[in-house]
Design a protein around this motif. Structure first.
Motif, PDB file in Angstrom:
ATOM      1  N   GLY A   1      10.407  -0.264  -6.963  1.00  0.00           N
ATOM      2  CA  GLY A   1      11.597  -0.696  -6.237  1.00  0.00           C
ATOM      3  C   GLY A   1      11.727  -0.100  -4.850  1.00  0.00           C
ATOM      4  O   GLY A   1      12.562  -0.554  -4.052  1.00  0.00           O
ATOM      5  N   SER A   2      10.908   0.904  -4.537  1.00  0.00           N
ATOM      6  CA  SER A   2      11.018   1.559  -3.224  1.00  0.00           C
ATOM      7  C   SER A   2      10.600   0.644  -2.079  1.00  0.00           C
ATOM      8  O   SER A   2      10.802   0.997  -0.912  1.00  0.00           O
ATOM      9  CB  SER A   2      10.179   2.839  -3.205  1.00  0.00           C
ATOM     10  OG  SER A   2       8.806   2.557  -3.415  1.00  0.00           O
TER      11      SER A   2
ATOM     12  N   TRP B   1       4.430  -7.340  -7.565  1.00  0.00           N
ATOM     13  CA  TRP B   1       3.004  -7.006  -7.542  1.00  0.00           C
ATOM     14  C   TRP B   1       2.775  -5.507  -7.734  1.00  0.00           C
ATOM     15  O   TRP B   1       1.812  -5.092  -8.389  1.00  0.00           O
ATOM     16  CB  TRP B   1       2.372  -7.468  -6.229  1.00  0.00           C
ATOM     17  CG  TRP B   1       1.882  -8.881  -6.281  1.00  0.00           C
ATOM     18  CD1 TRP B   1       2.379  -9.957  -5.603  1.00  0.00           C
ATOM     19  CD2 TRP B   1       0.807  -9.376  -7.079  1.00  0.00           C
ATOM     20  NE1 TRP B   1       1.682 -11.089  -5.933  1.00  0.00           N
ATOM     21  CE2 TRP B   1       0.704 -10.768  -6.829  1.00  0.00           C
ATOM     22  CE3 TRP B   1      -0.081  -8.788  -7.967  1.00  0.00           C
ATOM     23  CZ2 TRP B   1      -0.249 -11.572  -7.437  1.00  0.00           C
ATOM     24  CZ3 TRP B   1      -1.038  -9.586  -8.593  1.00  0.00           C
ATOM     25  CH2 TRP B   1      -1.120 -10.960  -8.328  1.00  0.00           C
ATOM     26  N   ALA B   2       3.655  -4.688  -7.168  1.00  0.00           N
ATOM     27  CA  ALA B   2       3.522  -3.236  -7.336  1.00  0.00           C
ATOM     28  C   ALA B   2       3.614  -2.854  -8.802  1.00  0.00           C
ATOM     29  O   ALA B   2       2.857  -1.997  -9.284  1.00  0.00           O
ATOM     30  CB  ALA B   2       4.588  -2.511  -6.524  1.00  0.00           C
TER      31      ALA B   2
ATOM     32  N   LEU C   1       0.829  -1.209   0.000  1.00  0.00           N
ATOM     33  CA  LEU C   1       0.000   0.000   0.000  1.00  0.00           C
ATOM     34  C   LEU C   1       0.865   1.262   0.000  1.00  0.00           C
ATOM     35  O   LEU C   1       0.582   2.221  -0.733  1.00  0.00           O
ATOM     36  CB  LEU C   1      -0.925   0.007   1.220  1.00  0.00           C
ATOM     37  CG  LEU C   1      -2.031  -1.050   1.264  1.00  0.00           C
ATOM     38  CD1 LEU C   1      -2.825  -0.937   2.561  1.00  0.00           C
ATOM     39  CD2 LEU C   1      -2.970  -0.912   0.066  1.00  0.00           C
ATOM     40  N   ILE C   2       1.916   1.269   0.806  1.00  0.00           N
ATOM     41  CA  ILE C   2       2.792   2.439   0.860  1.00  0.00           C
ATOM     42  C   ILE C   2       3.530   2.621  -0.460  1.00  0.00           C
ATOM     43  O   ILE C   2       3.659   3.742  -0.975  1.00  0.00           O
ATOM     44  CB  ILE C   2       3.795   2.309   2.025  1.00  0.00           C
ATOM     45  CG1 ILE C   2       3.059   2.272   3.364  1.00  0.00           C
ATOM     46  CG2 ILE C   2       4.776   3.477   2.012  1.00  0.00           C
ATOM     47  CD1 ILE C   2       3.957   2.009   4.565  1.00  0.00           C
ATOM     48  N   VAL C   3       4.005   1.528  -1.044  1.00  0.00           N
ATOM     49  CA  VAL C   3       4.742   1.601  -2.305  1.00  0.00           C
ATOM     50  C   VAL C   3       3.848   2.127  -3.434  1.00  0.00           C
ATOM     51  O   VAL C   3       4.245   3.000  -4.210  1.00  0.00           O
ATOM     52  CB  VAL C   3       5.323   0.220  -2.666  1.00  0.00           C
ATOM     53  CG1 VAL C   3       5.895   0.227  -4.076  1.00  0.00           C
ATOM     54  CG2 VAL C   3       6.399  -0.169  -1.669  1.00  0.00           C
ATOM     55  N   LEU C   4       2.630   1.601  -3.521  1.00  0.00           N
ATOM     56  CA  LEU C   4       1.702   2.078  -4.554  1.00  0.00           C
ATOM     57  C   LEU C   4       1.362   3.553  -4.347  1.00  0.00           C
ATOM     58  O   LEU C   4       1.193   4.296  -5.316  1.00  0.00           O
ATOM     59  CB  LEU C   4       0.425   1.235  -4.548  1.00  0.00           C
ATOM     60  CG  LEU C   4       0.559  -0.195  -5.068  1.00  0.00           C
ATOM     61  CD1 LEU C   4      -0.732  -0.972  -4.831  1.00  0.00           C
ATOM     62  CD2 LEU C   4       0.905  -0.200  -6.559  1.00  0.00           C
TER      63      LEU C   4
ATOM     64  N   ALA D   1      -1.360  -1.862 -14.739  1.00  0.00           N
ATOM     65  CA  ALA D   1      -2.795  -1.992 -15.005  1.00  0.00           C
ATOM     66  C   ALA D   1      -3.548  -0.698 -14.685  1.00  0.00           C
ATOM     67  O   ALA D   1      -4.394  -0.248 -15.469  1.00  0.00           O
ATOM     68  CB  ALA D   1      -3.371  -3.150 -14.187  1.00  0.00           C
ATOM     69  N   SER D   2      -3.219  -0.080 -13.545  1.00  0.00           N
ATOM     70  CA  SER D   2      -3.970   1.102 -13.119  1.00  0.00           C
ATOM     71  C   SER D   2      -3.625   2.343 -13.929  1.00  0.00           C
ATOM     72  O   SER D   2      -4.348   3.342 -13.868  1.00  0.00           O
ATOM     73  CB  SER D   2      -3.738   1.365 -11.630  1.00  0.00           C
ATOM     74  OG  SER D   2      -2.364   1.552 -11.362  1.00  0.00           O
TER      75      SER D   2
END
Length: 442
Positions: free
Chosen positions: A207-208, A229-230, A14-17, A236-237
């Motif tokens: 990569g973060s 996954w990120a 969640l934080i990475v996205l 996609a988004s």
């Protein structure tokens, strides 16, 4: 004192996205790609996704071996040597603090469009300082906050996708075989390729996840999964709503995405989407603040500064388990940068990412050869395809920047200057005292 392992893989994701902020990329970066490549922007984003896969494999393998909160510089230092590691630290530290200000300035731009008269730099600085205060709190709290904001951001992208698919004006096949520019002329592969260099940056940030390696449970296994996954979710988004807009937009010039929403959705929808974008940018500021704080914390732990500064910046909050002094330092510096001209910030940060990507590609090859990455739980498929193909693509991006006298070439000069200064500092002041310390990685 060690950082607290308060994250599971989903919280880290969640934080990475949130740091990637797909909605901001769609509305801020994509219009530039579309102006350059027209409907060929579809192919630009597809090709950028391929490059993203290569780099995600590289990041995943390296992060699985070294899931350290210092991120890229600790990986490069442990695989290529201390001097390259320190040069990477200086480059990342400068650019991350500036990027935080660049992203924050976007809040002022979007809120200023809705509430005329707001002073953009002041709004940006306030956004940074509020994010700084939140970033001091427990990392699990920040995962929840960014997750809520991210849901709103994704909802805005769903609205964009629906507006596009409900008002299709050109066949999908035209995007594949007959891409056109804003003036109706055919788009060449060269135009698509040049725009791909920009689209690559649109996906950046997966990569973060490594920055949270010391706060995530089972990092050797899960950080690699989060990175992959990120990238999938980011592609996609971004690609889906951009494609939907290309199928529906009648004007490919100007601020394409926002004008498309205004045309298809009306003023109310445009206002709500604009608020969603502003919220997405705020969310990105918070997420990037978390990254910057951990970078500053790691640099102090590795004795980069004076003894007193190292002691303070490497301290961990007794209750929240977060690098609270490093967070405040990063927030204050980035808030000050909000009052620096945006063009200067963009020139300084423009090509640093390309250099870091290239260094990581070299690092994964070196790690395989010298065995320094053998401890990792993840191994990329089809090695060495990803790093070799990644280096080839990055070489093209550097070429595209070198032939751009307005932005790209000056940015290359600044990046080279930062690396030269870093090498000089290391040789004269840092070499004896600086080290990438032994830290528990499990």
């Amino acid at each position: 004192m060690a950082l607290r392992r308060g994250l599971r893989a989903f919280g880290t994701l969640l934080i990475v996205l949130s740091a990637i902020t797909p909605a901001s990329s769609v509305f801020i970066i994509a219009p530039g790609v579309i102006r350059q490549a027209g409907t060929g922007a579809f192919w630009s984003y597809v090709l950028a996704a391929v490059v993203g896969v290569f780099m995600a494999f590289v990041y995943a393998e390296l992060s699985s071996a070294y899931p350290l909160t210092g991120g890229e510089y600790t990986i490069i230092g442990r695989t290529l040597g201390r001097l390259p590691g320190f040069m990477a630290l200086v480059l990342v530290l400068v650019t991350q603090l500036l990027i935080l200000a660049v992203i924050a300035l976007g809040v002022g731009i979007y809120l200023g469009a809705l509430l005329p008269g707001l002073h953009g730099p002041t709004i940006a600085a306030v956004t940074v300082l509020v994010s700084m205060a939140l970033a001091v709190l427990d990392i699990k709290v920040n995962a929840v906050v960014t997750g809520i904001f991210l849901a709103v951001e994704m909802l805005a992208l769903v609205v964009v996708t629906w507006l596009g698919l409900a008002n299709v004006t050109r066949p999908f096949g035209d995007l594949l075989v007959s891409p056109v520019a804003a003036d109706g002329s055919a788009v060449s592969f060269g135009m698509i390729a040049i725009a791909t260099a920009v689209a690559i940056f649109s996906y950046n940030g997966y990569g973060s996840a490594v920055y949270f390696g010391e706060e995530t449970h089972e990092p050797r296994r899960d950080i690699a999964r989060v990175i992959l996954w990120a990238l999938v979710i980011t592609v996609a988004s971004e690609l889906i709503p951009i494609t939907a807009a290309l199928l529906s937009a009648t004007d490919l010039g100007g601020d394409v995405m926002l004008e498309f929403v205004a045309q298809r959705g009306g003023q109310t929808v445009t206002t709500l989407v604009s608020l969603g974008i502003a919220l997405a940018i705020v969310n990105a500021v918070l997420a990037i603040m978390l990254l910057c704080a951990r970078l500053v914390f790691s640099s102090a732990r590795d004795a980069t500064w004076t003894r007193g500064a190292n002691r303070a910046l490497s301290s961990v909050h007794p209750r929240f388990g977060t690098p609270w002094v490093a967070t405040i330092a990063a927030g204050v510096v980035s808030a000050a940068f909000c009052f620096v001209p945006l063009q200067f910030l963009l020139v300084v940060t423009g090509t640093s990412l390309v250099v870091l990507y290239a260094a990581l590609c070299v690092a994964v090859i070196a790690g395989r050869r010298n065995g320094s990455t053998s401890r990792g739980a993840y191994r990329m498929p089809l090695y060495p395809l990803a790093p070799v193909a990644g280096l080839a693509a990055l070489g093209y991006v550097l070429y595209a920047n070198a032939i751009d006298p307005v932005f790209g070439r000056p940015s290359l000069y600044v990046t080279a200057g930062l690396l030269a200064v870093a090498a000089l500092l290391y040789a004269t002041l840092i070499r004896r005292g600086w080290s990438i310390g032994d830290v528990s990685e499990d």
